[in-house]
Design a protein around this motif. Sequence first.
Motif, mmCIF file in Angstrom:
data_model
loop_
_atom_site.group_PDB
_atom_site.id
_atom_site.type_symbol
_atom_site.label_atom_id
_atom_site.label_comp_id
_atom_site.label_asym_id
_atom_site.label_seq_id
_atom_site.Cartn_x
_atom_site.Cartn_y
_atom_site.Cartn_z
ATOM 1 N N LEU A 120 -19.158 -0.023 0.920
ATOM 2 C CA LEU A 120 -17.849 -0.519 1.350
ATOM 3 C C LEU A 120 -16.807 0.515 0.957
ATOM 4 O O LEU A 120 -16.697 0.860 -0.211
ATOM 5 C CB LEU A 120 -17.558 -1.855 0.677
ATOM 6 C CG LEU A 120 -18.654 -2.912 0.840
ATOM 7 C CD1 LEU A 120 -18.333 -4.167 0.037
ATOM 8 C CD2 LEU A 120 -18.831 -3.259 2.312
ATOM 9 N N ARG A 121 -16.035 0.992 1.933
ATOM 10 C CA ARG A 121 -15.096 2.082 1.654
ATOM 11 C C ARG A 121 -13.680 1.781 2.151
ATOM 12 O O ARG A 121 -12.871 2.658 2.336
ATOM 13 C CB ARG A 121 -15.602 3.410 2.230
ATOM 14 C CG ARG A 121 -15.982 3.374 3.677
ATOM 15 C CD ARG A 121 -14.832 3.462 4.646
ATOM 16 N NE ARG A 121 -14.191 4.768 4.642
ATOM 17 C CZ ARG A 121 -12.912 4.963 4.913
ATOM 18 N NH1 ARG A 121 -12.112 3.947 5.244
ATOM 19 N NH2 ARG A 121 -12.393 6.182 4.885
ATOM 20 N N GLY A 122 -13.384 0.475 2.344
ATOM 21 C CA GLY A 122 -12.072 0.097 2.861
ATOM 22 C C GLY A 122 -12.079 0.087 4.375
ATOM 23 O O GLY A 122 -12.945 0.685 5.013
ATOM 24 N N GLU A 123 -11.125 -0.649 4.937
ATOM 25 C CA GLU A 123 -11.058 -0.790 6.394
ATOM 26 C C GLU A 123 -9.623 -0.584 6.858
ATOM 27 O O GLU A 123 -8.681 -0.716 6.085
ATOM 28 C CB GLU A 123 -11.566 -2.176 6.813
ATOM 29 C CG GLU A 123 -10.824 -3.290 6.085
ATOM 30 C CD GLU A 123 -11.206 -4.689 6.507
ATOM 31 O OE1 GLU A 123 -11.608 -4.874 7.660
ATOM 32 O OE2 GLU A 123 -11.050 -5.599 5.694
ATOM 33 N N ARG B 221 -4.198 3.405 1.415
ATOM 34 C CA ARG B 221 -4.752 4.260 2.484
ATOM 35 C C ARG B 221 -5.597 3.433 3.450
ATOM 36 O O ARG B 221 -5.519 3.594 4.667
ATOM 37 C CB ARG B 221 -5.582 5.389 1.841
ATOM 38 C CG ARG B 221 -6.018 6.437 2.829
ATOM 39 C CD ARG B 221 -6.749 7.575 2.141
ATOM 40 N NE ARG B 221 -7.199 8.566 3.095
ATOM 41 C CZ ARG B 221 -8.107 9.497 2.844
ATOM 42 N NH1 ARG B 221 -8.639 9.590 1.633
ATOM 43 N NH2 ARG B 221 -8.467 10.354 3.771
ATOM 44 N N TYR B 222 -6.444 2.592 2.903
ATOM 45 C CA TYR B 222 -7.205 1.616 3.694
ATOM 46 C C TYR B 222 -7.155 0.285 2.943
ATOM 47 O O TYR B 222 -6.897 0.276 1.736
ATOM 48 C CB TYR B 222 -8.668 2.051 3.863
ATOM 49 C CG TYR B 222 -8.824 3.330 4.626
ATOM 50 C CD1 TYR B 222 -8.799 3.357 6.020
ATOM 51 C CD2 TYR B 222 -8.964 4.540 3.951
ATOM 52 C CE1 TYR B 222 -8.916 4.550 6.715
ATOM 53 C CE2 TYR B 222 -9.085 5.743 4.648
ATOM 54 C CZ TYR B 222 -9.057 5.739 6.027
ATOM 55 O OH TYR B 222 -9.169 6.915 6.721
ATOM 56 N N HIS C 27 -11.460 5.867 -1.521
ATOM 57 C CA HIS C 27 -10.869 6.023 -0.184
ATOM 58 C C HIS C 27 -9.907 4.899 0.195
ATOM 59 O O HIS C 27 -8.877 5.189 0.802
ATOM 60 C CB HIS C 27 -11.968 6.271 0.857
ATOM 61 C CG HIS C 27 -12.562 7.643 0.709
ATOM 62 N ND1 HIS C 27 -13.577 7.911 -0.179
ATOM 63 C CD2 HIS C 27 -12.232 8.840 1.279
ATOM 64 C CE1 HIS C 27 -13.857 9.214 -0.140
ATOM 65 N NE2 HIS C 27 -13.068 9.798 0.737
ATOM 66 N N PRO C 28 -10.175 3.625 -0.153
ATOM 67 C CA PRO C 28 -9.129 2.628 0.096
ATOM 68 C C PRO C 28 -7.888 2.878 -0.762
ATOM 69 O O PRO C 28 -6.761 2.727 -0.274
ATOM 70 C CB PRO C 28 -9.783 1.291 -0.248
ATOM 71 C CG PRO C 28 -11.022 1.612 -0.998
ATOM 72 C CD PRO C 28 -11.423 2.991 -0.593
ATOM 73 N N ALA C 29 -8.062 3.280 -2.012
ATOM 74 C CA ALA C 29 -6.904 3.479 -2.904
ATOM 75 C C ALA C 29 -6.008 4.593 -2.369
ATOM 76 O O ALA C 29 -4.795 4.409 -2.224
ATOM 77 C CB ALA C 29 -7.379 3.810 -4.313
#
Length: 342
Positions: A240-243, A251-252, A276-278
């Motif tokens: 899971l890397r954000g959406e 960011r995501y 990557h979401p952060a």
Amino acid sequence: MIIRGKIGMSEAEFQQVVDMAKRYGVAPQILRTPNHEHQAFIGLHGDTSQIPEDAFRGLPGVDDAIRVMEKHKYASRTYKPDDTIVEVGDVQIGYGRPLVIMAGPCAVESLEQIKTIARAVKRAGAKMLRGGAYKPRTNARSFEGLGETGLKFLAEAREETGLLIVTEVMTPAKVEEVAKYADMLQIGARNGQNYDLLKEVGRQQKPVLLKNAIAATIEEFLGAADYILTEGNNGVVLCLRGERTGDASTRYAPNAHWTQILRQKTHLPIVYDPSHPAGKRDLVESFARAGIAYGVDGLLIEVHTDPTKAKTDEAQQITPPVLERIVVYARQHEMLTNALES
Ligand code: PEP
Ligand code: MN
């Protein structure tokens, strides 16, 4: 289709199911062997549309034959009720196993850089080293990675530290090359629905870390995983890397909460990428803690010893001391949940 044995199914009865599956031209996949405490499961891998359930129901020792209705067939819990543990070298990733830390820079920049970071993340408790040699970039003139040279640097860092390597592959043509150096192949968010690439990594032996595509639903994410499993590679770990949503405050949008939904739908291990979401380094630690609280099986975190000088994703890479704090938090959380469960 999945064949469920009765408790106490004999070896001979089990073998009869295996033989019948072969006669029907599908591959029997042993999902759980028979014994006197639980029911055995044999999955039928291949086209089962012409096979009548009753053919198996009539066999001695068989409790039921169940057709899998989910479109993400092999990724579904109906097909495989038990949690999958994916082995990368001597590291096990999956439900009930210690949380696995995969850490390292966004991109491999030099031999010195990757070795220095590898030593630092190992000291902090990482078991796997991440780092992109092939980088998908939003803009055409950005640093796209060192390519095969970067893979060689990763292999040298593994040689020195013993850390296993997870690194991205972007095209079907490069799968063989990346698999030669890596212990685990990463499919990035931009390629999370690149079905030719998913099939190609499904045809080789190394385990795969599959990130959710940027705007994919959970069903689409599982559909992507099923492409890899359908080709015969069972070593799939979801990441899971954000959406992408309408909210631009990060960011995501972090999607660690998918863990709960995925646990019901799939047997596959779940890793969370808080970096990557952060998008910003001062958010990464709390995002990682959220992932830990949701009960993920591993964390993939971007770590750099000199983040402001990083060639890619410089704003979100954390330093080794922050990784150390995350690992301490993860271990304490593990002790707490073990105590609560015992
Ligand atoms: C990465 O892991 O550096 C990366 C490119 O991630 P994503 O594919 O999730 O954007
Ligand atoms: Mn990155």
